[in-house]
Enzyme design. Structure first.
Site, PDB file in Angstrom:
ATOM      1  N   ARG A   1      -7.953  -4.407  -3.346  1.00 15.93           N
ATOM      2  CA  ARG A   1      -7.443  -3.226  -4.052  1.00 15.93           C
ATOM      3  C   ARG A   1      -8.375  -2.926  -5.232  1.00 15.93           C
ATOM      4  NH1 ARG A   1      -2.460  -2.625  -1.745  1.00 15.93           N
ATOM      5  NH2 ARG A   1      -1.567  -4.578  -0.953  1.00 15.93           N
TER       6      ARG A   1
ATOM      7  N   CYS B   1       0.831  -1.213   0.000  1.00 16.81           N
ATOM      8  CA  CYS B   1       0.000   0.000   0.000  1.00 16.81           C
ATOM      9  C   CYS B   1       0.862   1.258   0.000  1.00 16.81           C
ATOM     10  CB  CYS B   1      -0.941  -0.003   1.200  1.00 16.81           C
ATOM     11  SG  CYS B   1      -2.124  -1.365   1.211  1.00 16.81           S
TER      12      CYS B   1
END
Length: 215
Positions: free
Chosen positions: A124, A48
Site C-alpha cells: 500500500r 482495499c
C-alpha cells in the site's frame, strides 16, 4: 535500476498507463495539479474496499486542494470495473477517480511497489506529486494495514502551505501540542537575524531557533 523506489524530490517517472478512465500518461496528464497515486494489493479484498470507499468519501476535499486521485494494482481493467460496479451496487458508493490496470506489473516494478515476501501484489504505497511532476512525499503501509485518509489530506495541505508561505509544518498540525495551528518560521541564519527575530512582533518564539506564526 528497475524496482528502485523513486525518491522524494525526483520527477515522477513518465509512464503510459491504462485505467478505468482510458489511457493516461503520468505525470503529464496532471501537470498544473497535485495528484496522489496510491497502490492497493488486489481488487475484491476487504481492506482495499474500505480504502477505496474512504478515498471516494473525501474526493471532493482533495479536489478543493487542486489534487486528483489515481489508484493502481496488478489487476486487469475488467477486474477494476467489476469491483467498482460491486462497490456501487453493494455499498452505494460510486468511485469517480481512475484506477490503473497494471496487469503485467511493469509500472509497479518501476515504482518499487512490489516488496520481498509479498508475492506479486503491490504494497500500500502513496505518492504525493506536485503540479511540476515532482515527488513530494512517499508513504508505505504493509498489506495488513489500511491507510489513514486524514493523514494523506493533511500531508497535501501541509506541503501546499509550506510551498506558499515558505514555512515548516509541525507535528500533528493543525493541532500541534505546542503551537496549535501555527507554522514554524525557518531558523535565523545570522546572529543579527536571530536577535531581530526575538524582538519582532511578527513571530512568537521559544528561542531564536524556534519561532512560529499564524498563517
Amino acid at each position: 535500476m528497475e524496482g528502485r523506489i523513486p525518491l522524494i524530490g525526483e520527477e515522477f517517472p513518465r509512464v503510459e498507463v491504462k485505467t478505468t478512465h482510458g489511457k493516461k500518461v503520468l505525470p503529464d496528464d496532471f501537470r498544473g495539479k497535485w495528484f496522489v497515486l496510491f497502490s492497493h494489493p488486489a481488487d475484491f479484498t476487504p481492506v482495499c474496499t474500505t480504502e477505496f470507499v474512504a478515498f471516494q468519501k473525501r474526493y471532493d476535499e482533495f479536489r478543493k486542494l487542486n489534487t486528483e486521485l489515481i489508484g493502481l494494482s496488478i489487476d486487469q481493467v475488467f477486474s477494476h470495473i467489476k469491483w467498482i460496479e460491486w462497490i456501487k451496487e453493494k455499498l452505494g458508493v460510486e468511485i469517480e477517480f481512475p484506477v490503473i490496470a497494471d496487469d503485467l506489473g511493469e509500472v509497479s516494478r518501476r515504482l518499487g511497489l512490489i516488496h520481498p515476501n509479498k508475492g506479486t501484489n503491490t504494497v500500500r504505497a502513496v505518492f504525493i506529486v506536485d503540479p511540476n511532476g515532482i515527488i513530494r512525499a512517499i508513504v508505505y503501509y504493509p498489506q495488513e494495514v489500511g491507510r489513514n485518509i486524514d493523514e494523506i489530506l493533511r500531508a497535501v495541505k501541509a506541503l501546499q502551505t509550506s510551498d506558499e508561505k515558505g514555512v515548516a509544518i509541525p507535528a500533528n498540525w493543525p493541532s500541534n501540542e505546542l503551537i496549535n495551528d501555527s507554522v514554524i518560521v525557518p531558523p535565523a541564519s545570522s546572529v543579527e537575524e536571530a536577535r531581530k527575530r526575538l524582538e519582532s512582533k511578527d513571530f512568537e518564539c521559544y528561542d531564536w531557533w524556534f519561532c512560529y506564526k499564524k498563517v
